[in-house]
Design a protein around this motif. Structure first.
Motif, PDB file in Angstrom:
ATOM      1  N   PHE A   8       0.556  -1.264  -0.258  1.00  0.00           N
ATOM      2  CA  PHE A   8      -0.051  -0.063   0.312  1.00  0.00           C
ATOM      3  C   PHE A   8       0.662   1.028  -0.034  1.00  0.00           C
ATOM      4  O   PHE A   8       2.159   1.036   0.916  1.00  0.00           O
ATOM      5  N   ALA A   9       0.093   2.760  -0.289  1.00  0.00           N
ATOM      6  CA  ALA A   9       1.259   3.728  -0.593  1.00  0.00           C
ATOM      7  C   ALA A   9       0.923   4.345   1.182  1.00  0.00           C
ATOM      8  O   ALA A   9       0.423   3.841   1.866  1.00  0.00           O
ATOM      9  N   PRO A  10       2.176   4.913   1.430  1.00  0.00           N
ATOM     10  CA  PRO A  10       2.034   5.629   2.497  1.00  0.00           C
ATOM     11  C   PRO A  10       0.738   5.935   3.060  1.00  0.00           C
ATOM     12  O   PRO A  10       0.242   6.311   4.365  1.00  0.00           O
ATOM     13  N   ASP A  11       0.063   7.227   2.471  1.00  0.00           N
ATOM     14  CA  ASP A  11      -1.167   7.536   2.399  1.00  0.00           C
ATOM     15  C   ASP A  11      -1.965   6.765   3.362  1.00  0.00           C
ATOM     16  O   ASP A  11      -3.098   7.280   3.207  1.00  0.00           O
ATOM     17  N   HIS A  12      -2.033   4.970   2.665  1.00  0.00           N
ATOM     18  CA  HIS A  12      -3.247   4.326   3.235  1.00  0.00           C
ATOM     19  C   HIS A  12      -2.991   3.354   3.958  1.00  0.00           C
ATOM     20  O   HIS A  12      -2.984   2.663   4.554  1.00  0.00           O
ATOM     21  N   ALA A  13      -1.560   3.607   5.210  1.00  0.00           N
ATOM     22  CA  ALA A  13      -1.221   2.560   6.557  1.00  0.00           C
ATOM     23  C   ALA A  13      -2.273   3.115   7.378  1.00  0.00           C
ATOM     24  O   ALA A  13      -2.628   1.418   7.829  1.00  0.00           O
ATOM     25  N   SER A  14      -3.263   3.680   7.325  1.00  0.00           N
ATOM     26  CA  SER A  14      -3.904   3.481   8.320  1.00  0.00           C
ATOM     27  C   SER A  14      -4.933   3.044   8.400  1.00  0.00           C
ATOM     28  O   SER A  14      -5.638   2.370   9.026  1.00  0.00           O
ATOM     29  N   LEU A  15      -5.323   2.873   6.901  1.00  0.00           N
ATOM     30  CA  LEU A  15      -6.196   2.083   5.858  1.00  0.00           C
ATOM     31  C   LEU A  15      -6.021   0.831   6.865  1.00  0.00           C
ATOM     32  O   LEU A  15      -6.737   0.151   6.529  1.00  0.00           O
ATOM     33  N   PHE A  16      -5.029   0.273   5.870  1.00  0.00           N
ATOM     34  CA  PHE A  16      -4.022  -0.938   6.687  1.00  0.00           C
ATOM     35  C   PHE A  16      -4.406  -1.241   8.523  1.00  0.00           C
ATOM     36  O   PHE A  16      -5.031  -2.757   8.004  1.00  0.00           O
ATOM     37  N   ASP A  17      -3.788  -0.277   9.060  1.00  0.00           N
ATOM     38  CA  ASP A  17      -4.529  -0.629   9.980  1.00  0.00           C
ATOM     39  C   ASP A  17      -5.778  -1.242  10.823  1.00  0.00           C
ATOM     40  O   ASP A  17      -5.960  -1.719  11.150  1.00  0.00           O
ATOM     41  N   GLU A  18      -6.468   0.045  10.110  1.00  0.00           N
ATOM     42  CA  GLU A  18      -8.115  -0.591  10.337  1.00  0.00           C
ATOM     43  C   GLU A  18      -7.942  -2.416   9.664  1.00  0.00           C
ATOM     44  O   GLU A  18      -9.422  -2.650  10.014  1.00  0.00           O
ATOM     45  N   LEU A  19      -7.710  -2.632   8.207  1.00  0.00           N
ATOM     46  CA  LEU A  19      -8.205  -3.521   7.829  1.00  0.00           C
ATOM     47  C   LEU A  19      -7.392  -4.911   8.739  1.00  0.00           C
ATOM     48  O   LEU A  19      -8.731  -5.204   8.844  1.00  0.00           O
TER      49      LEU A  19
END
Length: 184
Positions: A148-159
């Motif tokens: 994932f892109a750095p901007d999506h790190a929090s989205l990954f944590d949510e997943l």
């Protein structure tokens, strides 16, 4: 396709963290290399390698046709230039999981845990690949790889937070979360 993940002193991915989620962790390393090949031949570990995990891609085992079509319509490919962050999450499930029949496991995965339908909203921001390792004699049953892109790190944590809160995760007896950054 066989894929080997090697933790050591060098590799295409810099290790940002290795966290024990459940069970025993993996030794700390500086880098991760990801090597794909057509054969399962696993060379001897070089001295700079602390651990090696291997898995194989396989057919979708618990996904129905309509779900497969939904996933194909929105999933991203691995190796995108903007996806400079990744996570290797090896998982071993309990004997109780493997004692369930295939249809019982499907009910836990989707009917109770919404593993497929609940994760669709994270695509295409997060690309993923599942590698099966159980039948290869590895210490984990599955190797899950996400980019994932750095901007999506929090989205990954949510997943991963959502997945870890499901009934399916109650069958996990060992999980390690390895976060990496692409060496550019």
């Amino acid at each position: 396709m066989f894929t080997t993940f090697r933790g050591g002193q060098s590799g295409g991915w810099k290790v940002a963290s290795i966290a024990r989620v459940k069970g025993e962790t993996l030794p700390k390393v500086a880098a991760l290399s990801v090597i794909s090949s057509e054969s399962i031949a696993l060379p001897l570990l070089p001295s700079a390698t602390a651990w090696r995990l291997a898995g194989v891609t396989s057919h979708l085992r618990y996904t129905e046709q309509a779900e497969k079509a939904q996933l194909a319509a929105v999933e991203a490919r691995l190796g995108r230039s903007e996806a400079t962050h990744a996570a290797l999450i090896p998982i071993r499930k309990s004997a109780a999981w493997w004692e369930l029949t295939q249809d019982e496991r499907r009910k836990v995965i989707e009917d109770k845990s919404h593993h497929i339908s609940g994760t669709l909203k994270y695509l295409p921001a997060i690309a993923r690949q599942l590698y099966h390792a159980r039948d290869l004699g590895m210490p984990f049953d599955f190797l899950t790889w996400f980019e994932f892109a750095p901007d999506h790190a929090s989205l990954f944590d949510e997943l991963v937070g959502m997945l870890r809160a499901t009934e399916e995760w109650s069958y996990v007896e060992r999980e390690v979360d390895v976060r990496v950054l692409r060496e550019i």
